[in-house]
Write a protein that holds these residues in place. Sequence first.
Motif, short mmCIF file in Angstrom:
data_model
loop_
_atom_site.label_atom_id
_atom_site.label_comp_id
_atom_site.label_asym_id
_atom_site.label_seq_id
_atom_site.Cartn_x
_atom_site.Cartn_y
_atom_site.Cartn_z
N TYR A 1 43.54 44.03 30.94
CA TYR A 1 43.20 44.02 32.35
C TYR A 1 44.28 44.67 33.21
CZ TYR A 1 39.45 40.76 31.28
OH TYR A 1 38.31 40.19 30.77
N HIS A 2 43.82 45.42 34.20
CA HIS A 2 44.69 45.77 35.31
C HIS A 2 44.84 44.50 36.15
CE1 HIS A 2 44.19 50.03 34.39
NE2 HIS A 2 42.89 49.79 34.30
N MET A 3 46.01 44.32 36.72
CA MET A 3 46.26 43.12 37.50
C MET A 3 46.65 43.50 38.93
SD MET A 3 45.68 40.69 35.40
CE MET A 3 46.29 39.32 36.40
N ALA B 1 49.13 46.50 42.66
CA ALA B 1 48.39 46.50 41.40
C ALA B 1 49.25 47.13 40.31
CB ALA B 1 47.07 47.26 41.54
N CYS C 1 46.15 36.36 42.83
CA CYS C 1 46.20 37.36 41.77
C CYS C 1 44.79 37.58 41.25
CB CYS C 1 47.14 36.93 40.65
SG CYS C 1 46.77 35.35 39.87
N ALA C 2 44.58 38.77 40.71
CA ALA C 2 43.25 39.14 40.26
C ALA C 2 43.35 40.05 39.05
CB ALA C 2 42.49 39.85 41.39
N ALA C 3 42.31 40.03 38.24
CA ALA C 3 42.24 40.86 37.04
C ALA C 3 40.98 41.67 37.06
CB ALA C 3 42.28 39.97 35.78
N GLY C 4 41.10 42.94 36.65
CA GLY C 4 39.93 43.82 36.61
C GLY C 4 40.14 44.92 35.60
N GLU D 1 38.87 44.53 46.62
CA GLU D 1 38.73 43.30 45.85
C GLU D 1 37.47 43.27 45.01
OE1 GLU D 1 38.22 41.06 50.00
OE2 GLU D 1 37.72 39.75 48.31
N TYR E 1 37.70 43.67 41.15
CA TYR E 1 38.38 42.67 40.34
C TYR E 1 37.43 41.53 40.03
CZ TYR E 1 42.47 45.41 41.30
OH TYR E 1 43.36 46.46 41.35
N THR E 2 37.42 41.16 38.76
CA THR E 2 36.44 40.20 38.27
C THR E 2 36.94 38.76 38.31
OG1 THR E 2 35.62 41.92 36.78
CG2 THR E 2 34.96 39.64 36.31
N TRP F 1 39.83 35.83 39.45
CA TRP F 1 40.75 35.51 40.55
C TRP F 1 41.44 34.18 40.29
CZ3 TRP F 1 41.59 38.57 44.90
CH2 TRP F 1 40.78 39.70 44.99
#
Length: 122
Positions: A31-33, A49, A95-98, A106, A109-110, A112
Amino acid sequence: VQLQASGGGSVQAGDSLRLSCAASGRTFSTYHMAWFRQAPGKDREFVAAINQSGTGTRIPESVKGRTTISRGNAEKTVWLQMNSLKPEDTAVYYCAAGTSGLATAESFYTYWGQGTQVTVSS
């Protein structure tokens, strides 16, 4: 992947903070963060990011020069270092991951985290 943000608190203007986001699951490195923040009454704002390997980052002009994002895939953790904090940095930080690159929106990103409050007083 589940995300848990921590490290927020109440600080004085000019101080520094390091936020952490710990991930669970075995696919963190895919994942990109990113970090976003939301101040009361405002839309959620992109802060930084980092790509899967940690070799590429994206930081907006609004916080560039005093913000660093980094990650440790072995630790399944992403960090946000913010220096020279200002009262306008006061917000809940998420923080988020996608998987869609170093996106600033936003919607890309899947997953959170729950958010951590940062309060900067003058």
